[in-house]
Design a protein around this motif. Structure first.
Motif, PDB file in Angstrom:
ATOM      1  N   UNK A  84       0.835  -0.941  -0.400  1.00  0.00           N
ATOM      2  CA  UNK A  84       0.114   0.059  -0.062  1.00  0.00           C
ATOM      3  C   UNK A  84       1.008   0.788  -0.156  1.00  0.00           C
ATOM      4  N   UNK A  85       1.814   1.449   0.897  1.00  0.00           N
ATOM      5  CA  UNK A  85       2.888   2.109   0.601  1.00  0.00           C
ATOM      6  C   UNK A  85       3.569   3.023  -0.574  1.00  0.00           C
ATOM      7  N   UNK A  86       4.485   1.963  -0.627  1.00  0.00           N
ATOM      8  CA  UNK A  86       5.169   1.387  -2.021  1.00  0.00           C
ATOM      9  C   UNK A  86       3.570   2.391  -3.120  1.00  0.00           C
ATOM     10  N   UNK A  87       2.305   1.411  -3.274  1.00  0.00           N
ATOM     11  CA  UNK A  87       1.993   1.889  -4.774  1.00  0.00           C
ATOM     12  C   UNK A  87       1.176   2.779  -4.659  1.00  0.00           C
ATOM     13  N   UNK A 134       6.726   7.068 -17.817  1.00  0.00           N
ATOM     14  CA  UNK A 134       7.091   7.258 -16.249  1.00  0.00           C
ATOM     15  C   UNK A 134       5.852   6.838 -15.488  1.00  0.00           C
ATOM     16  N   UNK A 135       4.674   7.304 -15.834  1.00  0.00           N
ATOM     17  CA  UNK A 135       3.389   7.077 -14.824  1.00  0.00           C
ATOM     18  C   UNK A 135       2.979   5.293 -15.198  1.00  0.00           C
ATOM     19  N   UNK A 136       3.155   4.688 -16.329  1.00  0.00           N
ATOM     20  CA  UNK A 136       3.127   3.325 -16.478  1.00  0.00           C
ATOM     21  C   UNK A 136       3.411   2.413 -15.351  1.00  0.00           C
ATOM     22  N   UNK A 137       5.149   2.466 -16.021  1.00  0.00           N
ATOM     23  CA  UNK A 137       6.262   2.369 -15.263  1.00  0.00           C
ATOM     24  C   UNK A 137       6.772   2.004 -13.656  1.00  0.00           C
ATOM     25  N   UNK A 138       6.125   3.946 -12.997  1.00  0.00           N
ATOM     26  CA  UNK A 138       6.419   3.970 -12.330  1.00  0.00           C
ATOM     27  C   UNK A 138       5.257   3.305 -10.948  1.00  0.00           C
ATOM     28  N   UNK A 139       4.426   2.822 -11.817  1.00  0.00           N
ATOM     29  CA  UNK A 139       3.238   2.337 -10.916  1.00  0.00           C
ATOM     30  C   UNK A 139       2.751   0.513 -10.322  1.00  0.00           C
ATOM     31  N   UNK A 140       3.936  -0.382 -11.727  1.00  0.00           N
ATOM     32  CA  UNK A 140       4.153  -0.897 -11.763  1.00  0.00           C
ATOM     33  C   UNK A 140       5.392  -1.864 -11.283  1.00  0.00           C
ATOM     34  N   UNK A 141       6.417  -0.198 -11.040  1.00  0.00           N
ATOM     35  CA  UNK A 141       7.749  -0.879 -10.204  1.00  0.00           C
ATOM     36  C   UNK A 141       7.567  -0.474  -9.566  1.00  0.00           C
ATOM     37  N   UNK A 142       6.657   0.357  -8.418  1.00  0.00           N
ATOM     38  CA  UNK A 142       5.752   0.529  -7.235  1.00  0.00           C
ATOM     39  C   UNK A 142       5.122  -0.781  -6.310  1.00  0.00           C
ATOM     40  N   UNK A 143       4.191  -1.485  -6.861  1.00  0.00           N
ATOM     41  CA  UNK A 143       3.622  -2.591  -6.769  1.00  0.00           C
ATOM     42  C   UNK A 143       4.832  -3.493  -6.297  1.00  0.00           C
TER      43      UNK A 143
END
Length: 427
Positions: A147-150, A268-277
């Motif tokens: 939850x924190x990362x995403x 950045x948006x797509x990669x950021x969310x995937x990487x965060x999860x």
């Protein structure tokens, strides 16, 4: 040494909300306060420069004013988060941020825009600090990392929206509509907070003013505290400096079209969310330090490619690395603090890290703007950032390897497992 120091769990079962609902709520909060509040001006910087007929040195100071106030807001947050009921404080931060965004839409000069950036900057770090605490209270402990990362990756979603604005709002002064929309979203997020968090939530334990100096010494004495404070400075200068000039590189230096200039923000948006999860999932099961070493190395390698080739494909590669590093890192800092420190220290370490990160970012953005005005290129700062992030990646990797060895984790042989290396399943 403090070995666990968990945040307290919710005082009543009905206060717990599903992890998906928490990700949605706090993700929207970060979309507004960080993805748009802190990044919308940099994304639209070339359009704003045309409207105000101002150079990047002047506009860099405007962005830096927002970062300076971000640091000040983080410092204020240290005193505010444990004094004001948490749900109400988050709602207030969103309303203040929304007012600042709407004010930007009618600003007539870099100076008035800087004042608006100060207002937004003051509220943004407080919203993140109180979000870290709220997540610890309303989400089951085993899902905290995800939850924190995403949620932190909401900044990446905001960057994707910024990319839409970069593509569509190309006529003179059309950029102002982006801030009108962002202000409306901030108000909507405030309403959603009241609807999802139905019960008031008390703040963490208050610390007397006379104990503040000892508190900071105590934070610094713990590996988790040193990591959060020290690496926040690196993350601040390493991410805001590059993120602040993505549009400048694309439009002014590489002379690409508006749709092409929007692509890095969408990437950045797509990669950021995937990487965060993925980073949050991995950290829930193991060590956030190991995850941070991988994301740092990825970013350093991507910046190196950009510095060596200086082309549009290289900019996309650098943006990929930026997203992998930037959007999970702030959530991982929160997880490190929350695992290694008790509540009152964890909240302060996160706020202190935000303050230090904002100050270092202000220096980086200002220096890079000055460099661009004199040389016409961001290439020099890109080289310096690549070297800095690579150094950090190597240090994190060696730290993780050292602390992962059986000898370093066996108390019978003189080892001690650090507070931020916690096996999955203990949450």
């Amino acid at each position: 040494m403090l070995r666990s120091g968990r945040f307290p769990s919710a005082s009543a079962d009905e206060q717990l909300i599903p992890p998906a609902a928490a990700v949605a709520l706090f993700g929207v909060v970060i979309v507004v306060t960080h993805g748009m509040g802190n990044s919308l001006v940099p994304a639209l910087l070339p359009r704003i420069s045309e409207s105000f007929q101002a150079g990047y040195g002047v506009l860099g100071l405007t962005v830096a004013a927002g970062l300076l106030s971000y640091g000040a807001g983080a410092v204020v947050g240290i005193r505010v988060v444990d004094r004001v009921p948490s749900r109400g404080l988050l709602v207030l931060c969103l309303l203040v941020c929304g007012a600042g965004l709407l004010a930007v839409s009618v600003s007539g000069s870099p100076a008035t825009m800087a004042v608006c950036a100060v207002v937004i900057g003051l509220s943004s770090p407080i919203s993140w600090s109180v979000s870290v605490y709220l997540i610890s209270r309303v989400v089951r402990s085993g899902a905290h990392g995800r939850v924190l990362a995403v949620a932190a990756a909401g900044a990446g979603v905001g960057n994707g929206v910024n990319g839409v604005f970069v593509q569509l709002l190309t006529a003179p002064d059309q950029w102002r509509w982006a801030f009108v929309i962002a202000g409306g979203l901030a108000v909507g997020a405030a309403v959603a907070t009241r609807l999802v968090l139905r019960h008031p939530i008390e703040p963490p334990s208050r610390v007397d003013a006379g104990r503040q100096r000892r508190i900071w010494r105590r934070i610094w004495s713990v590996p988790a505290g040193r990591l959060v404070l020290g690496l926040s400075m690196v993350a601040g200068i390493g991410t805001f400096t590059f993120g602040g000039y993505i549009s400048e590189i694309a439009l002014d230096e590489l002379s690409v079209s508006s749709p092409a200039a929007a692509v890095p923000w969408w990437l950045a948006s797509g990669v950021g969310v995937s990487a965060a999860f993925l980073a949050g999932l991995k950290s829930d099961r193991g060590s956030p330090v190991g995850v941070m070493s991988i994301t740092s190395l990825t970013y350093a390698a991507a910046l190196t490619v950009l510095a060596l080739t200086w082309s549009y494909p290289a900019l996309l590669i650098a943006t990929f690395g930026f997203a992998v590093f930037n959007f999970p890192i702030w959530g991982l800092f929160g997880l490190v603090a929350h695992r290694g420190l008790p509540p009152e220290l964890a909240v302060r370490s996160v706020s202190g890290g935000l303050a230090l990160g904002a100050c270092s970012a202000m220096c980086g953005v200002t220096a890079a703007g000055w460099w661009i005005d004199r040389t016409g290129s961001f290439r020099g700062p890109a080289i310096l950032l690549a070297v800095m992030i690579a150094t950090v990646a190597i240090w994190l990797g060696s730290k993780y390897r050292t602390e992962s060895t059986p000898h370093s984790q066996d108390p019978a042989r003189g080892g001690d497992k650090p507070a931020y290396i916690i096996d999955g399943g203990t949450g």
